[in-house]
Structures are given as C-alpha cells and as structure tokens.
Design an enzyme around this catalytic site. Sequence first.
Site, PDB file in Angstrom:
ATOM      1  N   TYR A   1      -7.894  43.705  22.353  1.00 19.70           N
ATOM      2  CA  TYR A   1      -8.623  42.438  22.363  1.00 19.70           C
ATOM      3  C   TYR A   1     -10.108  42.625  22.644  1.00 19.70           C
ATOM      4  CZ  TYR A   1      -4.477  39.818  21.441  1.00 19.70           C
ATOM      5  OH  TYR A   1      -3.375  39.318  20.804  1.00 19.70           O
TER       6      TYR A   1
ATOM      7  N   ARG B   1     -11.375  43.254  19.228  1.00 15.40           N
ATOM      8  CA  ARG B   1     -11.419  41.995  18.456  1.00 15.40           C
ATOM      9  C   ARG B   1     -12.583  41.124  18.915  1.00 15.40           C
ATOM     10  NH1 ARG B   1      -6.228  38.543  17.779  1.00 15.40           N
ATOM     11  NH2 ARG B   1      -7.505  37.729  16.083  1.00 15.40           N
TER      12      ARG B   1
ATOM     13  N   HIS C   1      -4.036  28.523  19.351  1.00 17.86           N
ATOM     14  CA  HIS C   1      -3.693  29.888  19.752  1.00 17.86           C
ATOM     15  C   HIS C   1      -4.691  30.470  20.740  1.00 17.86           C
ATOM     16  CE1 HIS C   1      -1.031  30.585  15.933  1.00 17.86           C
ATOM     17  NE2 HIS C   1      -0.449  29.835  16.844  1.00 17.86           N
TER      18      HIS C   1
ATOM     19  N   LEU D   1      -6.039  31.530  -0.740  1.00 15.55           N
ATOM     20  CA  LEU D   1      -6.365  32.576  -1.697  1.00 15.55           C
ATOM     21  C   LEU D   1      -5.216  32.771  -2.683  1.00 15.55           C
ATOM     22  CD1 LEU D   1      -8.575  34.630  -2.404  1.00 15.55           C
ATOM     23  CD2 LEU D   1      -7.421  36.267  -0.912  1.00 15.55           C
TER      24      LEU D   1
END
Length: 233
Positions: free
Chosen positions: A53, A56, A106, A199
Amino acid sequence: MEKIVILTGAGISAESGLGTFRDEGGLWAQHRIEDVATPEGFARNPALVHRFYNARRVQAAKAQPNAAHKALARLQKDWPGEVVIVTQNVDGLHEAGGAENVIHMHGVLAGALCATCGHRWPSPPEMEVGEPCPACRSPTARPDVVWFGEMPYQMDEIYDHLAGAALFAAIGTSGQVYPAAAFVHEAQAAGARTVELNLAPSAGVSSFDETRLGPATGTVPRWVEELLGERGG
C-alpha cells in the site's frame, strides 16, 4: 430534479496510469490478492501489506485526474439535480478532478485506520508495522481501505441514493465484485434508466439498458455533453 447515481471502478483511472488488479505487469500482478488485500493477509504479514500500500500510495500521488474524472465533476456542477458519485477506487482522483462529496465505498489510500478502536486519520506517505493510533495508542494502524471479505463503507447511504435514482451509470467496473455488481438491479427496481460505460463489456453488461464501449476519456465526456445538452447545460 432527476438524481443521477454514478458508480466508478478502476477503469476510469486506468488512463491516469493506475492499473486494475486484472492488469498484467502492474502492482497487483506481483502479489496474490489473499496476501495483500485481506484481513488474514495483514495478520500473517503486515510488513508486506504495508509495503504494497505504500507503493500504491506513491503511485496514486503521482497520478493526475483525466478527462473522465473532470467530466463527472462538470456534470456534478452543471446538472440541475443531484449527481452522486460512488467509487470503488481508493486513489482520490475524483476529488482531484473537482468532484465533491464522493462516496468512497472501498476507503482511501490517503487514510489510516486503527484496527483496535476504529479511529481514522490521514495516512503518512509511508506506513509501518506497529504504527500507533493517535487516539488509543494501539500499534495496530492499517490502511483505511476495504479488503476482500470486509463490508464496504456507507452501504445504507448508497442504497438510499439508488432508491431515488432516475439514471444509474457504471463506469469502468468489472461487474464481478459484489455488492457493487448488484447496484444496477437496485437502480432498475427503483425505475432508473441504466447505462454502462466501459472499455469492454462487463460481466453484467446484459443488465443495462444501454452500453457505451471505449476508453473512459472519450466515452464519459461525450456522455456528459449529451446529458447537459439535453438540459441546455
């Protein structure tokens, strides 16, 4: 006026350089989900989870909002009714693009959570094992993100919004992660029109009234222009 509820997933941030956990070669491809995104993984190896994390967090801090994020912020500003953005993303790019009151179901990379008392505070750029909670001093700080097996945040509020939606859009989502994958059905039960912008077709594409395929930086601004054009925006 009509309420619009928008669910966004990793696909809306992909063109900002943030990969999804299904992308090859990205951060997620280097780890098993069970090891870095579950409470059990954190209990087994908190150092690994913090390293993941932290990486990230660095990646997200370098990313810039793209045309899709900015288009949704414009819709929120110019639509005569309410526009509610619910995101599965933890990157903060909606706010960076100008959106307000985003529901982060989240959690957020920029947040820290005490696993002992539930206190939340802004995360430092790097978190370490044993970092103390500012409230209770327990050495149980973790990223304030929802892991697999945990209940997403603000679900009652989300369901209330879906019940009042006239239009529901899912943007850049896989349609494979519940409960978000069922939001289209909640909205349809309330009488909302539904559209998917992605997409490629998601796992739940057949549930939507309309589907628009292509990169989010193209499809989302065009969709917003059409909506605001219908209202003279």
